[in-house]
Design an enzyme around this catalytic site. Structure first.
Site, PDB file in Angstrom:
ATOM      1  N   CYS A  76     -27.972 116.189  58.431  1.00 32.54           N
ATOM      2  CA  CYS A  76     -28.820 115.108  57.929  1.00 32.54           C
ATOM      3  C   CYS A  76     -30.072 115.736  57.329  1.00 32.54           C
ATOM      4  O   CYS A  76     -30.903 116.288  58.061  1.00 32.54           O
ATOM      5  CB  CYS A  76     -29.185 114.150  59.059  1.00 32.54           C
ATOM      6  SG  CYS A  76     -30.302 112.825  58.555  1.00 32.54           S
ATOM      7  N   CYS A 203     -30.874 109.109  51.761  1.00 25.71           N
ATOM      8  CA  CYS A 203     -29.978 110.050  52.436  1.00 25.71           C
ATOM      9  C   CYS A 203     -30.174 111.419  51.797  1.00 25.71           C
ATOM     10  O   CYS A 203     -29.908 111.592  50.603  1.00 25.71           O
ATOM     11  CB  CYS A 203     -28.521 109.600  52.305  1.00 25.71           C
ATOM     12  SG  CYS A 203     -27.325 110.789  52.987  1.00 25.71           S
TER      13      CYS A 203
END
Length: 267
Positions: A76, A203
């Protein structure tokens, strides 16, 4: 019951529950139902994911990442920047870092361009699949990228869920990114995230994939130090990378990360 101290961080609207485990273990990662509830926006703290900051030999720290569904996730990028910011707030103040994430070792550093920005070196991308109307690659997490004439009328959750669960990706799933087809920069990117199973405001691994797909779609020449700004619903990010055909290295994800609040709760 035990008292849990938590911190809430966000990076361009991608938000995370941070837990400090540098000196003692609070969660071991097996608490799937608890992590899912903590991330729930109605019954818990609310977040796109949860991150355990913990020691690892040979590194400044380890980032152990969990999706909002309670399961361990892949890399991430926004979470990594938040983890570096969190480590600094706890006293680990350095100009650069070497840490371990779900996809392996990474370097990080403070941005010299903008205050409050952090830069994360992402894993090299050595292969990009090109379909009839999409690009697919792994930037630490799997990402499907599709260019659209317009984004604002797009039902991101409906379209994203359809692609994420189709036969091609059903086994392990994929994140889905819809990118503005306009050649002008910054890119605009909307993302449906696997593990959250919804659209998120940003993201990091997704904008990395979108920037790579942009260089291929617009046939940018091979060169070092390509810089591509990316606009997400949660804010602006920047990707810098070296390109050589379909091989990408020295990929840096650059953007803000900040604490939102902190608190305690009984678990």
């Amino acid at each position: 019951m035990k008292l849990l101290q938590f911190y809430k961080y966000q990076g361009t609207g991608n938000d995370f529950i941070m837990i400090n485990q540098m000196k003692s273990t609070v969660l071991d990662g097996s608490e799937t139902a608890l992590i899912k509830r903590l991330c729930d926006r109605r019954f818990g703290i609310g977040a796109d994911g949860l991150i355990l900051l913990q020691p690892k030999q040979g590194y400044d720290f380890e980032m152990d990442y969990f999706n909002a569904d309670g399961h361990r996730g892949s890399m991430c990028g926004n979470g990594a920047r938040c983890t570096v910011a969190f480590a600094r707030s706890l006293g680990l103040e350095q100009s650069s870092y070497y840490f371990f994430a779900p996809d392996g070792p990474h370097r990080a550093r403070l941005s010299l361009k903008k205050e409050g920005w952090f830069e994360i070196e992402m894993s090299d991308v050595l292969k990009v699949e090109r379909g009839q109307d999409y690009f697919f690659m792994d930037t630490g997490s799997p990402h499907y990228v599709r260019f659209e004439e317009t984004l604002h009328a797009l039902n991101v959750e409906k379209e994203g869920r359809h692609i994420r669960y189709n036969e091609q990706f059903a086994a392990t799933g994929t994140n889905v990114n819809f990118v503005s087809a306009a050649p002008s920069l910054p890119l605009q990117v909307f993302t449906y995230e696997r593990g959250v199973e919804a659209e998120t405001l940003s993201c990091g691994t997704g904008v990395t994939a979108a920037a790579i797909a942009y260089t291929l779609r617009h046939k940018l020449l091979d060169e070092p130090g390509i810089t591509i700004p990316v606009q997400t619903k949660g804010g602006i990010l920047e990707i810098r990378m070296d390109k050589k055909e379909d091989r990408y290295s020295k990929i840096w994800l650059c953007g803000p990360a900040e604490e939102v609040f902190q608190g305690h709760l009984y678990i």
